[in-house]
Scaffold this motif. Sequence first.
Motif, PDB file in Angstrom:
ATOM      1  N   ARG A   1       0.890  -1.244   0.029  1.00  0.00           N
ATOM      2  CA  ARG A   1      -0.034   0.057  -0.033  1.00  0.00           C
ATOM      3  C   ARG A   1       0.842   1.239   0.060  1.00  0.00           C
ATOM      4  O   ARG A   1       1.799   1.283   0.659  1.00  0.00           O
TER       5      ARG A   1
ATOM      6  N   GLN B   1       6.300   2.488  -0.021  1.00  0.00           N
ATOM      7  CA  GLN B   1       5.189   1.593   0.055  1.00  0.00           C
ATOM      8  C   GLN B   1       5.483   0.771   1.418  1.00  0.00           C
ATOM      9  O   GLN B   1       6.465   0.633   1.815  1.00  0.00           O
TER      10      GLN B   1
ATOM     11  N   ARG C   1       1.248  -4.489   3.156  1.00  0.00           N
ATOM     12  CA  ARG C   1      -0.161  -4.764   3.901  1.00  0.00           C
ATOM     13  C   ARG C   1       0.101  -5.755   4.900  1.00  0.00           C
ATOM     14  O   ARG C   1       0.445  -7.223   4.685  1.00  0.00           O
TER      15      ARG C   1
END
Length: 313
Positions: free
Chosen positions: A44, A263, A266
């Motif tokens: 993410r 990033q 997750r």
Amino acid sequence: MRLYRLTAALIVAGLLALPAAADTPKVTPTAKELVAKSKPEEWRTPDPENLLYMQLPQGRVVIELAPDFTPLHAANIRTLVREHYFDGLAIIRVQDNFVTQWGDPNDDDNGDKSKIKPLGSAKAKLPPEYTRAIDGKLPWTPLPDGDVYAPQVGFSEGFPAARDPSSGREWLVHCYGMVGVARDVAPDSGNGSSLYVAIGQAPRQIDRNLAIAGRVLEGMPLLSALPRGTGPLGFYTQAAQRVPILSVKVAADLPDAQREKLQVLRTDSATFSAIIEAKRNRHDAFYALPAGKIDLCNIDVPVRVVAAADGKH
């Protein structure tokens, strides 16, 4: 016939001499190897509205706020940042194996109260956001092992967290790199104008006693490797010891070219679950005896830099 019997006996003896399949060491992939095989959709990109860039003389520290856990503090911190409250302040305290703290040097016990920097339009007091009601709509990745401080522990939205189903409450925990809100004795005295980051062994005993605003995604060595303060609780006793804060900005307020291309894996992804299991039961040439368990704060959530718009890293 004798030759056949002799050959068969030798074969059987050779087979018996081989180690049993069960004795063959099982090699588990490392976290680095698992991350290398992860899928793009397992990562993410943090909301730039929740990212803070703290510029120190030595480099940039990137902090991700946790507004779902501490929304009032996140909003107040954004206000402080956007009104340049932190610009020109300093790192005022480094206590060994505990925390690094920053804020207004004049606001501590030995400061000049007449020179305290005004908060601007930010709130001076906030309700304590130590816990929140368990939100079943948000992802939750539990750990299978026990915990001393909470009935359940795991990860929610990339942050280490704990739960108590009997009370229906959950909260963020003080693992290494987590950013908390300093306060006085009064529970509503923490407003985000002074923040700290855990730099030592996880001080879980202060969970649910202070609000946790987020965690450091990048630049932890800039905060954890500083000289320790010589005053009580690690406060710097001389102005020359303090590290100046050049600026703090919200990433959303900067042009895209000036933003960190980060990033975060997750924590509800298959790869992250595999990392947890690999660390719980690590098998390789060095780990002859895997622990079979893991502490919440011994699991780092991977962060990577994306070099291009196509997602390559």
